[in-house]
Enzyme design. Sequence first.
Site, mmCIF file in Angstrom:
data_model
loop_
_atom_site.group_PDB
_atom_site.id
_atom_site.type_symbol
_atom_site.label_atom_id
_atom_site.label_comp_id
_atom_site.label_asym_id
_atom_site.label_seq_id
_atom_site.Cartn_x
_atom_site.Cartn_y
_atom_site.Cartn_z
ATOM 1 N N CYS A 12 0.803 -1.211 0.000
ATOM 2 C CA CYS A 12 0.000 0.000 0.000
ATOM 3 C C CYS A 12 0.842 1.270 0.000
ATOM 4 O O CYS A 12 2.002 1.262 0.401
ATOM 5 C CB CYS A 12 -0.874 0.073 1.248
ATOM 6 S SG CYS A 12 -1.970 -1.306 1.442
ATOM 7 N N GLY A 39 0.732 0.032 -5.064
ATOM 8 C CA GLY A 39 -0.480 -0.782 -5.023
ATOM 9 C C GLY A 39 -1.393 -0.400 -6.159
ATOM 10 O O GLY A 39 -1.663 0.788 -6.352
ATOM 11 N N ASN A 114 -0.727 1.264 5.696
ATOM 12 C CA ASN A 114 0.267 0.507 4.938
ATOM 13 C C ASN A 114 1.027 -0.364 5.936
ATOM 14 O O ASN A 114 1.535 0.148 6.929
ATOM 15 C CB ASN A 114 1.225 1.480 4.237
ATOM 16 C CG ASN A 114 2.423 0.774 3.605
ATOM 17 O OD1 ASN A 114 3.510 1.333 3.550
ATOM 18 N ND2 ASN A 114 2.257 -0.432 3.134
ATOM 19 N N GLY A 115 1.101 -1.662 5.663
ATOM 20 C CA GLY A 115 1.828 -2.558 6.557
ATOM 21 C C GLY A 115 1.002 -3.782 6.888
ATOM 22 O O GLY A 115 -0.081 -3.975 6.343
ATOM 23 N N TYR A 255 14.073 -1.951 -4.063
ATOM 24 C CA TYR A 255 13.067 -2.232 -5.076
ATOM 25 C C TYR A 255 11.790 -1.396 -4.991
ATOM 26 O O TYR A 255 11.324 -0.876 -5.997
ATOM 27 C CB TYR A 255 12.730 -3.724 -4.946
ATOM 28 C CG TYR A 255 11.629 -4.222 -5.807
ATOM 29 C CD1 TYR A 255 11.859 -4.630 -7.114
ATOM 30 C CD2 TYR A 255 10.323 -4.299 -5.315
ATOM 31 C CE1 TYR A 255 10.821 -5.107 -7.904
ATOM 32 C CE2 TYR A 255 9.292 -4.773 -6.105
ATOM 33 C CZ TYR A 255 9.541 -5.174 -7.394
ATOM 34 O OH TYR A 255 8.536 -5.628 -8.169
ATOM 35 N N CYS A 396 8.077 -12.311 4.168
ATOM 36 C CA CYS A 396 7.837 -11.055 4.884
ATOM 37 C C CYS A 396 6.494 -11.125 5.599
ATOM 38 O O CYS A 396 5.515 -11.599 5.042
ATOM 39 C CB CYS A 396 7.822 -9.891 3.894
ATOM 40 S SG CYS A 396 7.464 -8.320 4.687
ATOM 41 N N CYS A 450 13.967 -10.709 5.438
ATOM 42 C CA CYS A 450 13.797 -11.650 4.318
ATOM 43 C C CYS A 450 15.152 -12.052 3.739
ATOM 44 O O CYS A 450 15.229 -12.985 2.953
ATOM 45 C CB CYS A 450 12.895 -11.048 3.259
ATOM 46 S SG CYS A 450 13.392 -9.419 2.767
HETATM 47 FE FE1 SF4 Z 1 11.112 -5.511 4.039
HETATM 48 FE FE2 SF4 Z 1 12.028 -7.989 4.002
HETATM 49 FE FE3 SF4 Z 1 11.622 -6.748 6.355
HETATM 50 FE FE4 SF4 Z 1 9.545 -7.481 4.808
HETATM 51 S S1 SF4 Z 1 11.025 -8.848 5.848
HETATM 52 S S2 SF4 Z 1 9.811 -5.509 5.869
HETATM 53 S S3 SF4 Z 1 10.379 -7.156 2.731
HETATM 54 S S4 SF4 Z 1 13.118 -6.206 4.755
#
Ligand code: SF4
Length: 483
Positions: A12, A39, A114-115, A255, A396, A450
């Site tokens: 978002c 989004g 957002n989140g 990204y 994530c 991640c």
């Molecule tokens: Fe960002 Fe990866 Fe943390 Fe998710 S797990 S908030 S994609 S760094």
Amino acid sequence: MNLAVPEIKEECGVTGIFAPGEEAGRLAFFSLFALQHRGQESAGIAVADGSKITVHKDMGLVTQVFTEDVLSKLGGGIAIGHTRYSTTGSSILRNVQPIECTRKNNECFALAHNGDLVNAAEVRAEMEAEGVEFETTNDTEVIAKIIANSSAETIEEAITEAMQRIKGAYAVVILTKDKLIAIRDAFGIRPLCIGKINGEHYIVASETCALNVIGASFTRAVEPGEMIVIDESGVKEIQAIPMERHALCIFEFIYFARPDSMMYGRTLHEARRRMGHELAREHPVPNAHIVFPIPDTGTPAAIGFAEASRIPYAEGVIKNRYIHRTFIQPNQRMRDLGVRMKLTPLKESLAGRRVVMVEDSIVRGTTTGQTVKMIRDAGAVEVHVRIAAPPYKWPCFYGIDTASQNELIAAKLSVEEIRDYIGADSLGYLSIQGLTRAIGVKKENFCRACLDGKYPIPIPDAAKLQKFIFEDKKSGDKAKKDI
Ligand code: SF4
């Protein structure tokens, strides 16, 4: 595999405008339009004119939802906006934000988020046991219902209660009939910043590109755990809950965020270009003829790689910019068309050449494999793949839609096995050290779970088993994401 949309998707973008006497709804539209990349499934704006709140929202892109006819009627002196890609809560109109709610004292408010909350299911179950009813399948309603059901005197106190109760990643904008409020979680995982419009009015937004588009100037980032309250009396900065630490999502740099946005005081384009420099140092390809990106997000890193290695930069593939989830429903026929729906090779750049292909990430590996094959079919004699990020190994839970862990190729295969799978002549990933050196910010200031599996906010087992399950009692619709 869905080639109509990227393999990792931001959920978002949010914006909030405080501009009494101006068309705040239209300003929210412009800033939301700049956040479209965050989004593309739905968009919504809520406006307040001092006495009431009006919401317009629908499925589709910002420009599809807000025609000139709609915009001319929005008005308002305060507005919040939201653009959404859904994973918590299915993609149905009822889940489109902003959502509206009423507090016990009949105070109306609208809220956009957002989140992802990691304890939303738990909090929701507790509230349902207390008799609170939910209408949607998204975790945003959990935040709204805590505020709505709080017996606190003021909405600021009710929001603080919500911040104390919820856990996870959130950047939230809230609108009352005469206030704009913005909050950010204690780790600041999702981005949120404040700016000034014409030196007198205010904007809060996920990214600075949403400020630039309306000529606003950047003031600062909202701090982790902070609440910003803007009304006729000015701006109140409240540390509503203690800040844990700065842990901005590192994928904003790799990204998600637009290259012209600024975070931690640097533009994303510049940081990504330096990721290309580091990548060229860590994984050189001395005899290559050209370097090309997978557009658009791989472009700055490819420019950097070409600069550092003194190999000519070229366009190797052309991206069809109009491929979009809204237009192409993922079905078997579309999937069969494969990567050619999105990218077309430029034979004149590739034929007979040893090429370096720079990409921002490999998720499942299928798309990259198809792209490498397409590049070879176009006549490239060697294809060397360079990834401007470390391997993506863990899912994530904080607002990004990733594949489940058993689909993440780097969680299962070694770099050499991935190289073999995608059919490249060589494969190199940027290291975490190279990545943070390129950004110029210590790795401790990021969430990078991640990449290294170290989650700043512990993930409850329930969230691990199924990222989110809310059964919508009206439709039986289940919003669920397995990991
Ligand atoms: Fe960002 Fe990866 Fe943390 Fe998710 S797990 S908030 S994609 S760094």
